[in-house]
Design a protein around this motif. Structure first.
Motif, PDB file in Angstrom:
ATOM      1  N   GLU A  62      -5.943  -0.656   6.165  1.00 29.36           N
ATOM      2  CA  GLU A  62      -5.357   0.667   6.155  1.00 29.36           C
ATOM      3  C   GLU A  62      -4.119   0.567   7.099  1.00 29.36           C
ATOM      4  N   PHE A  63      -3.929  -0.613   8.129  1.00 25.53           N
ATOM      5  CA  PHE A  63      -3.033  -0.829   8.971  1.00 25.53           C
ATOM      6  C   PHE A  63      -1.646  -1.321   8.144  1.00 25.53           C
ATOM      7  N   ALA A  64      -1.834  -2.435   7.388  1.00 30.32           N
ATOM      8  CA  ALA A  64      -0.921  -3.006   6.758  1.00 30.32           C
ATOM      9  C   ALA A  64      -0.563  -3.035   5.480  1.00 30.32           C
ATOM     10  N   GLY A  65      -1.625  -2.092   4.572  1.00 30.17           N
ATOM     11  CA  GLY A  65      -1.323  -1.808   3.187  1.00 30.17           C
ATOM     12  C   GLY A  65      -1.194  -2.994   2.359  1.00 30.17           C
ATOM     13  N   ALA A  66       0.075  -3.058   1.724  1.00 28.58           N
ATOM     14  CA  ALA A  66       0.361  -4.201   0.696  1.00 28.58           C
ATOM     15  C   ALA A  66       0.005  -5.459   1.515  1.00 28.58           C
ATOM     16  N   GLY A  67       0.377  -5.470   2.785  1.00 30.25           N
ATOM     17  CA  GLY A  67       0.367  -6.742   3.467  1.00 30.25           C
ATOM     18  C   GLY A  67      -0.837  -7.536   3.579  1.00 30.25           C
ATOM     19  N   ALA A  68      -1.840  -6.560   3.368  1.00 33.29           N
ATOM     20  CA  ALA A  68      -3.332  -7.242   3.192  1.00 33.29           C
ATOM     21  C   ALA A  68      -3.888  -7.220   2.153  1.00 33.29           C
ATOM     22  N   THR A  69      -3.501  -6.216   0.884  1.00 32.09           N
ATOM     23  CA  THR A  69      -3.967  -6.307  -0.469  1.00 32.09           C
ATOM     24  C   THR A  69      -3.317  -7.364  -1.196  1.00 32.09           C
ATOM     25  N   SER A 103     -11.858  -6.128 -11.976  1.00 27.33           N
ATOM     26  CA  SER A 103     -11.631  -6.578 -13.406  1.00 27.33           C
ATOM     27  C   SER A 103     -10.130  -6.262 -13.704  1.00 27.33           C
ATOM     28  N   ALA A 104      -9.442  -5.480 -13.107  1.00 23.44           N
ATOM     29  CA  ALA A 104      -8.100  -5.198 -13.433  1.00 23.44           C
ATOM     30  C   ALA A 104      -7.193  -6.697 -13.051  1.00 23.44           C
TER      31      ALA A 104
ATOM     32  N   ILE B  43       7.413  -6.234  -1.700  1.00 22.20           N
ATOM     33  CA  ILE B  43       7.601  -5.811  -2.993  1.00 22.20           C
ATOM     34  C   ILE B  43       6.260  -5.327  -3.471  1.00 22.20           C
ATOM     35  N   GLY B  44       5.152  -5.703  -3.051  1.00 19.98           N
ATOM     36  CA  GLY B  44       3.851  -5.016  -3.343  1.00 19.98           C
ATOM     37  C   GLY B  44       3.874  -3.613  -2.848  1.00 19.98           C
ATOM     38  N   GLN B  45       4.337  -3.450  -1.387  1.00 19.99           N
ATOM     39  CA  GLN B  45       4.467  -2.086  -0.862  1.00 19.99           C
ATOM     40  C   GLN B  45       5.398  -1.184  -1.559  1.00 19.99           C
ATOM     41  N   PHE B  46       6.528  -1.789  -2.073  1.00 18.79           N
ATOM     42  CA  PHE B  46       7.390  -1.018  -2.794  1.00 18.79           C
ATOM     43  C   PHE B  46       6.759  -0.440  -3.926  1.00 18.79           C
ATOM     44  N   ILE B  47       6.293  -1.208  -4.767  1.00 15.80           N
ATOM     45  CA  ILE B  47       5.470  -1.095  -6.024  1.00 15.80           C
ATOM     46  C   ILE B  47       4.323   0.105  -5.646  1.00 15.80           C
ATOM     47  N   ARG B  48       3.592   0.013  -4.484  1.00 16.22           N
ATOM     48  CA  ARG B  48       2.717   1.035  -4.267  1.00 16.22           C
ATOM     49  C   ARG B  48       3.455   2.531  -4.056  1.00 16.22           C
ATOM     50  N   TYR B  49       4.535   2.417  -3.347  1.00 10.19           N
ATOM     51  CA  TYR B  49       5.249   3.655  -3.087  1.00 10.19           C
ATOM     52  C   TYR B  49       5.595   4.308  -4.428  1.00 10.19           C
ATOM     53  N   MET B  50       6.192   3.491  -5.247  1.00 11.04           N
ATOM     54  CA  MET B  50       6.766   4.032  -6.580  1.00 11.04           C
ATOM     55  C   MET B  50       5.451   4.491  -7.298  1.00 11.04           C
ATOM     56  N   LEU B  51       4.453   3.805  -7.268  1.00  7.60           N
ATOM     57  CA  LEU B  51       3.312   4.512  -8.265  1.00  7.60           C
ATOM     58  C   LEU B  51       2.745   5.310  -7.433  1.00  7.60           C
ATOM     59  N   GLY B  52       2.901   5.701  -6.217  1.00  8.54           N
ATOM     60  CA  GLY B  52       2.429   6.784  -5.405  1.00  8.54           C
ATOM     61  C   GLY B  52       3.068   7.905  -5.696  1.00  8.54           C
ATOM     62  N   TYR B  53       4.635   7.791  -5.943  1.00  6.75           N
ATOM     63  CA  TYR B  53       5.389   8.968  -6.374  1.00  6.75           C
ATOM     64  C   TYR B  53       4.968   9.359  -7.626  1.00  6.75           C
ATOM     65  N   ALA B  54       4.583   8.373  -8.480  1.00  5.79           N
ATOM     66  CA  ALA B  54       4.268   8.826  -9.963  1.00  5.79           C
ATOM     67  C   ALA B  54       3.158   9.388 -10.174  1.00  5.79           C
ATOM     68  N   GLY B  55       2.342   9.525  -8.983  1.00  6.26           N
ATOM     69  CA  GLY B  55       1.034  10.226  -8.745  1.00  6.26           C
ATOM     70  C   GLY B  55      -0.364   9.595  -9.017  1.00  6.26           C
ATOM     71  N   LEU B  56      -0.156   8.097  -8.803  1.00  6.99           N
ATOM     72  CA  LEU B  56      -1.466   7.495  -8.786  1.00  6.99           C
ATOM     73  C   LEU B  56      -1.795   7.277  -7.252  1.00  6.99           C
ATOM     74  N   SER B  57      -3.273   7.132  -7.219  1.00  4.54           N
ATOM     75  CA  SER B  57      -3.816   7.145  -6.054  1.00  4.54           C
ATOM     76  C   SER B  57      -5.118   6.386  -5.976  1.00  4.54           C
ATOM     77  N   ASP B  59      -8.077   3.879  -6.162  1.00  3.31           N
ATOM     78  CA  ASP B  59      -8.329   2.595  -6.903  1.00  3.31           C
ATOM     79  C   ASP B  59      -7.228   2.354  -7.840  1.00  3.31           C
ATOM     80  N   GLU B  60      -6.913   3.417  -8.686  1.00  4.40           N
ATOM     81  CA  GLU B  60      -5.935   3.271  -9.839  1.00  4.40           C
ATOM     82  C   GLU B  60      -4.637   2.715  -9.329  1.00  4.40           C
ATOM     83  N   LEU B  61      -4.158   2.997  -8.017  1.00  2.89           N
ATOM     84  CA  LEU B  61      -2.838   2.756  -7.556  1.00  2.89           C
ATOM     85  C   LEU B  61      -3.020   1.261  -6.816  1.00  2.89           C
ATOM     86  N   ALA B  62      -4.329   0.849  -6.237  1.00  2.00           N
ATOM     87  CA  ALA B  62      -4.369  -0.385  -5.830  1.00  2.00           C
ATOM     88  C   ALA B  62      -4.464  -1.328  -6.994  1.00  2.00           C
ATOM     89  N   GLY B  63      -5.055  -0.822  -8.010  1.00  2.00           N
ATOM     90  CA  GLY B  63      -5.260  -1.845  -9.353  1.00  2.00           C
ATOM     91  C   GLY B  63      -3.945  -2.066  -9.797  1.00  2.00           C
TER      92      GLY B  63
END
Lengths: 127, 149, 332
Positions: A62-69, A103-104, B43-57, B59-63
């Motif tokens: 929750e704190f770091a987002g992608a930094g932790a995932t 799985s993804a 880069i991961g964070q950037f992709i998260r933001y981009m996908l977030g704008y695209a409407g994902l949220s 588990d789908e977003l993380a996956g």
């Protein structure tokens, strides 16, 4: 507007610091022991599973987002989280939950690796 | 002078060898690992933001984020770039999920000369198989523990 | 009696009639580049796999050595060869192209000196007239077998060495001109308990020291009697250890000692230690050193290649690394 830009910047900063920090810990372990890449990956993944199951990794995510995932410990987090959520639904989901959640990632790795093997050849190195 | 019978000499020799080791560049290694590891997470964070704008949220977003990162890792491995990054960055490129992708793709590319089934497919998980095995096993244990708690 | 201790003396002085070396592109940038017969621009050598490329390099080196000697192919009595791959496939696959007999030897990176020792012994005894000794290695095939896939992004510790892409061969015969093989010291397996597969120099240095010291004692010579003491692939770190170990026993080799692994590339010791592999000593000996000897620049050379006798199975089971070194003394 300014507040939003600041929060995005902060999110990147946190991701950088936490993600980089996890890699830094791994690098220190590599420097001082003779653990190979494969072992490091397994240990960090297991660390992610353990930390998630005792409830310490969720706050970090929750704190770091992608930094932790993004680090491999995030893969462990995904597995353990899936198992914990599955356990609420019953025995079957408790057992299958972990791999379902992951799985993804596994599918992507297998499919893309297959495609790359179709296209590319390994090449010899010079340095 | 053959070693085996002289355990004592062995130990002295190993200690002596340690003193001769070239120094590991701790600071440089750690800085590279921190920087590259942090950059990949950004880069991961950037992709998260981009996908977030695209409407994902959720588990789908993380996956989807990790799928895209894995694709990048696989592609850079295929192009022969990832091992160079790894040579420089060490843990910085091993620990992120792209390193996992690299460890799956590199044996797949490498061993296709031994055939598609016993070479490419069977050897694909020579390094990463351990992660799946321990991941699934520990995941099941966590699931069962939570079920009975 | 033509044997003392572990050293056998060749009183009929078999000669190295001809020699040939093939090296890869990275190697050709170094000291051996202008001495090797063929410097590859492409490490695949036009083949589809690295193993095939290694095999082709080896057979090219053998063919060149036979051609340069003036012998016809059916006049060669036997081929001694080996390499680093499982079941020495490069050597035996290269041998199927020739109609002379093949005796496969495996002594890891010291295969060159073991082959030369055996070939010289048979020639000296009069059983045969001419024999070819050859070996080679390829970076990519060795990496695949002993370490990781090439594209795996892992770090290389500063102790690590780089497997040489190259092959060398020489033809040893009973008469004619060329460098004489005067005697050879057979190596003993030494294991000082080093388990780190990235630190081959430290594992192999005791074996090299053991063989060198026994050679000096058996032949009643000292390091000063040689123009060059050439070890195989100890690298920079291993060379320092060798100098310490021999100095400890009262032999100071530091003035005369040169290591093939240390000179084949430009070594920055805090990053890596130099070359290794069977091809390392084979290419350096069969290009640079023998050319200089033929020109009379070196009179007496002691060539002691070193080998680490490990496999991925033994290191996976946590075994330490037994090592060996065979020496042959060459004279003009």
């Amino acid at each position: 507007m300014e507040a939003e830009i600041l929060s995005i910047f902060l999110a990147y900063l946190k991701a950088f610091a936490v993600g980089g920090g996890i890699c830094l810990i791994a690098q220190i372990i590599i420097n001082y022991t003779d653990l190979t890449a494969g072992k490091i990956l397994v240990y960090f993944m297991l660390a992610g599973v353990v930390l998630t199951s005792i409830g310490l990794y969720q706050p970090l995510v929750e704190f770091a987002g992608a930094g932790a995932t993004v680090p491999i410990s995030g893969f462990g987090y995904l597995l353990a989280n899936g198992a914990m959520k599955g356990a609420e639904k019953g025995l079957f989901y408790a057992v299958t939950g972990a791999l379902t959640a992951a799985s993804a990632g596994v599918t992507a790795a297998v499919v893309f690796a297959f495609l790359m093997a179709l296209i590319f050849k390994s090449r010899t190195k010079r340095n | 002078m053959t070693g085996r019978t002289r355990e004592n000499y062995n130990r002295n020799y190993l200690e002596y060898v340690k003193t001769q080791d070239p120094p590991t560049k701790h600071f440089k290694n750690c800085l590279a690992a921190f920087g590259v590891g942090g950059f990949i997470c950004c880069i991961g964070q950037f992709i998260r933001y981009m996908l977030g704008y695209a409407g994902l949220s959720g588990d789908e977003l993380a996956g989807s984020t990790s799928v895209i990162l894995i694709f990048i890792g696989c592609l850079l491995t295929g192009l022969g770039v990832y091992d160079r990054i790894g040579r420089y960055a060490g843990a910085g490129s091993i620990v992120p999920i792209t390193g996992f992708a690299n460890s799956v793709t590199s044996p797949a590319i490498e061993f296709k000369t031994e055939g598609w089934i016993y070479g490419m497919a069977a050897k694909m998980f020579t390094v990463a198989g351990a992660i799946i095995v321990f991941g699934v096993f520990s995941g099941v244990i966590v699931g069962l523990v939570y079920l009975f708690l | 009696m033509n044997k003392k201790g572990n050293t056998i003396f060749f009183e009929n002085a078999p000669r190295i009639t001809s020699f040939a070396a093939v090296c890869g592109s990275k190697e050709s940038e170094g000291i051996i580049g202008s001495y090797a017969d063929i410097a590859l621009s492409d490490d695949m050598y036009g083949e589809s796999t690295y193993e095939k490329a290694e095999c082709k390099m080896l057979s090219t080196a053998i063919s060149l050595a036979v051609k340069k000697s003036g012998y016809k192919e059916n006049e060669v009595d036997v081929l001694f060869s080996g390499d680093l791959l499982n079941q020495i496939i490069s050597a035996s696959f290269a041998a199927r192209d020739y109609n002379f007999p093949f005796l496969g030897v495996y002594s890891a990176c010291s295969t060159m000196s073991e082959s030369m020792l055996l070939a010289a012994a048979l020639v000296n005894a009069g059983y045969i007239n001419s024999a070819v000794a050859a070996t080679g290695s390829h970076f990519a095939s060795a990496e695949r077998q002993y370490r990781y896939p090439l594209e795996l992004g892992c770090t290389r510790p500063p102790q690590a060495q780089w497997t040489v892409t190259g092959a060398g061969a020489n033809l040893i015969s009973s008469g004619g001109r060329g460098v004489k093989i005067v005697n050879g010291t057979m190596g003993r397996v030494c294991d000082f308990g080093v388990t780190d597969v990235n630190n081959m120099g430290a594992a192999m240095a005791p074996a090299a020291a053991d063989t060198l010291i026994r050679h000096f004692k058996d032949t009643e010579t000292s390091p000063e009697d040689y123009d060059l003491i050439l070890t195989g692939d100890l690298g920079a770190l291993g060379s320092r250890i060798l100098k310490d170990l021999t100095w400890e026993k009262g032999f100071d080799v530091s003035e005369k000692h040169v290591d093939c692994g240390e000179i084949i590339y430009k070594v920055i010791e805090s990053e890596f230690q130099g070359g290794s592999g069977a091809g390392c000593s084979a290419t350096v000996l069969n290009s640079y050193v023998l050319t200089k000897m033929s020109a009379g620049l070196y009179g007496r050379v002691l060539f002691a290649a070193t080998g680490a006798l490990l496999s991925t199975v033994s290191s996976g089971q946590g075994e330490s690394i037994p090592c060996i070194s065979h020496a042959v003394q060459l004279e003009n």
